[in-house]
Design an enzyme around this catalytic site. Structure first.
Site, PDB file in Angstrom:
ATOM      1  N   GLY A  82       0.875   3.835   6.990  1.00 21.04           N
ATOM      2  CA  GLY A  82       0.491   2.586   7.646  1.00 21.04           C
ATOM      3  C   GLY A  82       1.106   2.440   9.030  1.00 21.04           C
ATOM      4  O   GLY A  82       0.440   1.991   9.975  1.00 21.04           O
ATOM      5  N   SER A  83       2.367   2.831   9.168  1.00 24.88           N
ATOM      6  CA  SER A  83       3.042   2.653  10.461  1.00 24.88           C
ATOM      7  C   SER A  83       2.358   3.467  11.554  1.00 24.88           C
ATOM      8  O   SER A  83       2.097   2.961  12.647  1.00 24.88           O
ATOM      9  CB  SER A  83       4.506   3.072  10.353  1.00 24.88           C
ATOM     10  OG  SER A  83       5.169   2.293   9.379  1.00 24.88           O
TER      11      SER A  83
ATOM     12  N   ASN B 141       2.937  -9.078   4.236  1.00 22.60           N
ATOM     13  CA  ASN B 141       3.688  -8.299   3.256  1.00 22.60           C
ATOM     14  C   ASN B 141       4.836  -9.077   2.617  1.00 22.60           C
ATOM     15  O   ASN B 141       5.322  -8.687   1.564  1.00 22.60           O
ATOM     16  CB  ASN B 141       4.213  -7.005   3.874  1.00 22.60           C
ATOM     17  CG  ASN B 141       4.858  -7.223   5.218  1.00 22.60           C
ATOM     18  OD1 ASN B 141       4.266  -7.810   6.125  1.00 22.60           O
ATOM     19  ND2 ASN B 141       6.087  -6.781   5.373  1.00 22.60           N
TER      20      ASN B 141
ATOM     21  N   GLN C 173      -1.406  -4.225   2.953  1.00 24.00           N
ATOM     22  CA  GLN C 173      -1.149  -4.961   1.703  1.00 24.00           C
ATOM     23  C   GLN C 173      -2.432  -5.326   0.966  1.00 24.00           C
ATOM     24  O   GLN C 173      -2.387  -5.722  -0.200  1.00 24.00           O
ATOM     25  CB  GLN C 173      -0.345  -6.245   1.996  1.00 24.00           C
ATOM     26  CG  GLN C 173       1.091  -5.989   2.395  1.00 24.00           C
ATOM     27  CD  GLN C 173       1.946  -5.475   1.246  1.00 24.00           C
ATOM     28  OE1 GLN C 173       1.678  -5.743   0.071  1.00 24.00           O
ATOM     29  NE2 GLN C 173       2.992  -4.740   1.570  1.00 24.00           N
TER      30      GLN C 173
ATOM     31  N   HIS D 102       0.760   4.469  -0.477  1.00 23.69           N
ATOM     32  CA  HIS D 102       1.816   4.122  -1.444  1.00 23.69           C
ATOM     33  C   HIS D 102       1.851   2.638  -1.798  1.00 23.69           C
ATOM     34  O   HIS D 102       2.659   2.211  -2.621  1.00 23.69           O
ATOM     35  CB  HIS D 102       3.189   4.631  -0.984  1.00 23.69           C
ATOM     36  CG  HIS D 102       3.860   3.839   0.094  1.00 23.69           C
ATOM     37  ND1 HIS D 102       4.877   2.952  -0.169  1.00 23.69           N
ATOM     38  CD2 HIS D 102       3.681   3.815   1.436  1.00 23.69           C
ATOM     39  CE1 HIS D 102       5.306   2.424   0.981  1.00 23.69           C
ATOM     40  NE2 HIS D 102       4.598   2.930   1.961  1.00 23.69           N
TER      41      HIS D 102
ATOM     42  N   CYS E  12      12.393  -3.640   5.099  1.00 22.04           N
ATOM     43  CA  CYS E  12      12.895  -3.284   6.426  1.00 22.04           C
ATOM     44  C   CYS E  12      14.071  -4.140   6.844  1.00 22.04           C
ATOM     45  O   CYS E  12      14.941  -3.707   7.582  1.00 22.04           O
ATOM     46  CB  CYS E  12      11.789  -3.430   7.451  1.00 22.04           C
ATOM     47  SG  CYS E  12      10.190  -3.034   6.788  1.00 22.04           S
TER      48      CYS E  12
END
Ligand SMILES: *Cc1c(COP(=O)(O)O)cnc(C)c1O
Length: 394
Positions: free
Chosen positions: A69-70, A150, A178, A200, A323
């Site tokens: 995703g990042s 998220n 999400q 994931h 995070c």
């Protein structure tokens, strides 16, 4: 163990594990190689691409495999910014509560002379389309607004946002990490130009994701070196990861509505149970949220201690985001919905999966009540609140 941190990552589904093992053991060829074991791998990932595309209402060629995703968020935003810059358009609209993969990329662009407007998400954690309309300017090159948050799970009015962006001729990217695998999404119906997803978060492996890019929208590679992904993302394809992601998405999309309905029932039961804790508050709109998201703040509590004590009781939970844990700064998401620092520190996020049971929910309600009471009884801040030396915020 009761796993209630599915927004951080999910347990891999059996079909993904089985599929990946097969591609690690047997079809291990490089998809760029010409002999048959390479070509079998190439055919397999094209099949995975077309299945993933069809789950999104997209075409195969619009799917770029990434490392997650990042990376997808970074590539979408940088591409739209660079394309905009060429036309003298250096303004971007986003929201204050995006994932850091979006916010940090925007910060980097600001240092390069781009201007960023972050829309307010209000107390309910939802952007207002009227405010988006007011924020778009003739020099706006990109609107990037997440599908579902998220930390607090709130769903954004993506269809209306897509419509506004289409009318105004602005590229629309959504971080749907999400949402994909949890909510049915049709990128064409919703007028989404770019969408990020990550395996994931729906039962697939870590380190694999997708950037959907509508045909005709300009994209530049972040990683140079090879002609893979039609020159849009270099590097030997993560064949097992891609195959595992496709298997997990197939499974997630099967009976999606029934699973989501059951999950939402358990979510509401958890919310109702925890709401009876005095001086607590639900974060985000009660209904316009992901079927598996529960997020609360408790006054007079440190989120970290809450998590440790829940862990002792066998419950895996989070304070909000993986995070920010370990850092003393309160969550930017909770601050964005107007929680003051003291309250934001006492946060708890519980995220369900289709496998979560009602017994687990009932045990968790009881555990949260006990732990909150225990922590408050030994807190000097709580004593001050009870003795009236401090005033309650909640
Ligand atoms: C997890 C997450 C990401 C990052 O995805 P990775 O695959 O872990 O890089 C980005 N955005 C949101 C909303 C997320 O929940």
């Amino acid at each position: 163990m009761i796993y209630l941190d599915n927004a951080a990552t999910t347990k891999m589904c059996e079909s993904a594990i089985e599929t990946m093992t097969r591609y690690m053991r047997s079809t291990f060829g490089n998809p760029s190689s010409l002999y048959s074991i390479g070509q079998s791998a190439a055919e397999a990932i094209e099949d995975a691409r077309s299945r993933i595309a069809s789950h999104l209402g997209a075409e195969s060629r619009e799917i770029i495999f990434t490392s997650g995703g990042s990376e997808a968020d970074n590539q979408a935003i940088i591409s739209a910014a660079k394309a905009g810059e060429k036309k003298g358009k250096k303004h971007i609209v986003s929201t204050a509560f995006e994932h850091h993969a979006v916010l940090h990329t925007l910060k980097k662009l600001e240092r390069e002379g781009f201007e960023v407007t972050l829309l307010d998400v209000h107390e309910n954690g939802i952007v207002r389309v009227e405010e988006l309309k007011g924020a778009i300017r003739p020099d706006t090159c990109l609107v990037t607004i997440m599908f579902a948050n998220n930390e607090i799970g709130t769903l954004q009015p993506i269809e209306e946002i897509g419509k506004v962006c289409k009318e105004r001729g602005v590229v629309f990217h959504t971080d749907a990490v999400q949402a994909v695998g949890h909510i049915r999404i049709d990128v064409k119906k919703l007028n989404i130009d770019m969408l990020s997803l990550s395996a994931h978060k729906f039962g697939g492996p870590k380190g694999t994701g997708v950037l959907y890019v509508r045909k005709g929208v300009q994209i530049i590679p972040l990683i140079e070196g090879g002609a893979q992904e039609r020159n849009r993302r270099a590097g030997t394809e993560n064949v097992p990861g891609i195959m595992g992601m496709a298997a997990a998405l197939d499974e997630a999309m099967t009976s999606l509505e029934e699973k989501a309905e059951k999950e939402a029932e358990l979510r509401d039961r958890l919310i109702a149970g925890i709401s009876s804790v005095p001086h607590s508050i639900l974060n985000g709109d009660a209904k316009k949220r992901l079927p598996g998201n529960v997020s609360f703040c408790f006054e007079g509590i440190e989120g970290e201690s809450l998590l440790l004590l829940l862990d002792d009781k066998g419950i895996c939970a989070s304070s909000g985001s993986a995070c920010t844990s370990g850092s003393l700064d309160p969550s930017h998401v909770l601050l964005a919905i107007g929680r003051v620092h003291d309250v934001a520190h006492g946060s708890l996020r519980l995220t369900l999966s289709p496998e979560t049971t009602s017994d687990e929910v009932d045990y968790t309600i009881k555990a949260v009540k006990e732990v909150v009471e225990y922590l408050r009884n030994m807190s000097p801040v709580w004593r001050d609140l009870m003795e009236g030396k401090r005033t309650f915020i909640l």
